[in-house]
Design an enzyme around this catalytic site. Structure first.
Site, PDB file in Angstrom:
ATOM      1  CB  SER A 311      -7.227   8.100   1.264  1.00  0.00           C
ATOM      2  OG  SER A 311      -6.171   9.044   1.469  1.00  0.00           O
ATOM      3  CG  ASP A 322       1.541  -4.555  -5.309  1.00  0.00           C
ATOM      4  OD1 ASP A 322       0.660  -4.890  -5.734  1.00  0.00           O
ATOM      5  OD2 ASP A 322       1.923  -3.275  -6.025  1.00  0.00           O
ATOM      6  CE  LYS A 336      -8.482  11.477  -1.575  1.00  0.00           C
ATOM      7  NZ  LYS A 336      -6.789  11.412  -1.264  1.00  0.00           N
TER       8      LYS A 336
END
Length: 412
Positions: A311, A322, A336
């Site tokens: 989550s 990233d 999730k």
């Protein structure tokens, strides 16, 4: 011609008035329990991410709901549960008043209970211990990560949902609870009689690795994204900087997530300007959250992740990976990629409704896929006291990486 038109207008107005009186009569005829049931249906109708509602006629579901015999409030809750089951999506769920109250307490940073973080094992369906909070009653009882909770006060956990099990573990200070535990260490079953107490849920564990010459490594373990997590993280980074930290390990292993805003705010403490996460709602409208300024530190950073990292933890991990702000080390995360909002109902219960999905800054949808670490390092179960020690393989690999990173920076 005018006569026919007048008759048409009269008929049309009569039809509208008739419909209004019928609807008004139905509204007055509804019981409080039926109103609560339809209140839940309405919230899902306007907010739920999947506007096909798992490919079913949602208005027909509403008609069927009105046929329920709702003699008690618990009958109503069970009817809502049955409605939610048809969505076939575990994150949209009803929180009964006590469950909702307990969730508010937990996210605020305080808890009354035994101090266990639990989850349902996705493969076996067993109720599994994620961790025992340090110095909690469960910790002193010897309950550790990956142990199984078989019974709570004699009730099999196979008959309980995750929320029901968590609710049973909470309770007034000084009351006793009996947990039947299967130990993952010695493969034996134990009965533990535990006294509940007030537990301060500081979400962080902070220390500094000073055993290396010329390289102090700050270690921060984040257990949950509670309301005070970002502020505590800021204090931890500043404290470690003053102690001479030149690089950092951020441990998100077995962190189940929590408040979305917490993940975003913590990302801003580490990141330069850039996107943290994209969110997409049921209309396909994309929104984003970004980091706006200078991070508290640009020092090398390693994130420790595993299958319990979920989550909001994955939002933070995805953003730092990233943006190339951090190296992820460990195992693939939980996966999730859905966002829930809490909607309080008129009787102080609440619906957690999946309202959006998210993508990482590189537009990766990680739902049911997880995030692959940059360096995969497998590790077996650890006791709480073994985390961030010589017995912690992933932690030791993170130190090794940062030592090499520091050497290259010095050579460069």
């Amino acid at each position: 011609m005018k006569g026919n038109f007048s008759k048409f207008i009269f008929f049309f107005v009569t039809l509208i008035l008739y419909s209004y009186f019928i609807l008004t009569a139905d509204a007055y005829a509804l019981t409080k329990n039926q109103k609560l049931l339809l209140e839940s249906w309405d919230l899902l109708n306007t907010s739920y991410l999947d506007d096909t509602f798992n490919h079913q006629n949602w208005h027909l579901v509403r008609q069927d709901l009105l046929k329920y015999s709702l003699k008690t409030r618990e009958d109503t809750y069970k009817a809502i549960d049955e409605m939610l089951i048809t969505l076939d999506e575990p994150f949209t769920r009803l929180l009964r008043p006590e469950q909702y109250h307990n969730l508010q307490i937990e996210t605020s940073g305080e808890l009354l209970g035994v101090g266990l973080r639990i989850q349902v094992n996705s493969k076996t369906g067993d109720l599994e211990v994620v961790s025992s909070l340090k110095n909690s009653p469960a910790y002193f009882a010897g309950i550790r990560s990956h142990d199984l909770v078989l019974e709570i006060d004699g009730i099999s956990t196979n008959s309980l949902t995750l929320d029901q099990a968590a609710e049973k573990m909470r309770g007034p200070i000084g009351t006793e609870i009996t947990l039947t535990i299967f130990s993952s260490q010695d493969k034996k079953i134990y009965q533990n009689k535990i006294i509940r107490k007030h537990i301060s849920l500081s979400p962080l564990i902070v220390n500094i690795e000073k055993t290396l010459p010329n390289l102090f490594i700050g270690y921060i373990r984040l257990d949950k994204f509670s309301a005070n997590a970002a502020e505590e993280m800021k204090k931890a980074i500043e404290k470690l900087r003053k102690e001479g930290a030149k690089s950092y390990i951020l441990d998100l292993r077995d962190n189940p997530g929590g408040l979305l805003q917490g993940g975003i705010d913590i990302a801003r403490l580490w990141m330069n300007k850039g996107t943290i996460v994209y969110t997409i709602n049921r209309q396909g409208i994309q929104d984003s959250f970004s980091s706006f300024g200078t991070p508290l530190t640009n020092a090398p950073l390693v994130l420790l992740v595993n299958k319990g990292t979920a989550s909001s933890s994955e939002i933070l991990a995805g953003a730092l990976q990233d943006s190339k702000r951090a190296i992820l080390l460990g195992e693939r995360t939980f996966g999730k990629g859905l966002i829930q909002s809490l909607f309080e109902l008129s009787d102080n219960s609440s619906l957690a409704i999946t309202v959006a999905r998210y993508e990482t800054p590189n537009h990766r949808n990680i739902h049911k896929l997880g995030i692959q670490p940059d360096r995969f390092i497998s590790e077996g179960p650890l006791t709480y006291d073994e985390i961030a020690t010589v017995k912690d393989i992933q932690y030791q690999e993170a130190i090794k990486f940062l030592k090499e990173k520091n050497r290259l920076l010095e050579d460069g």
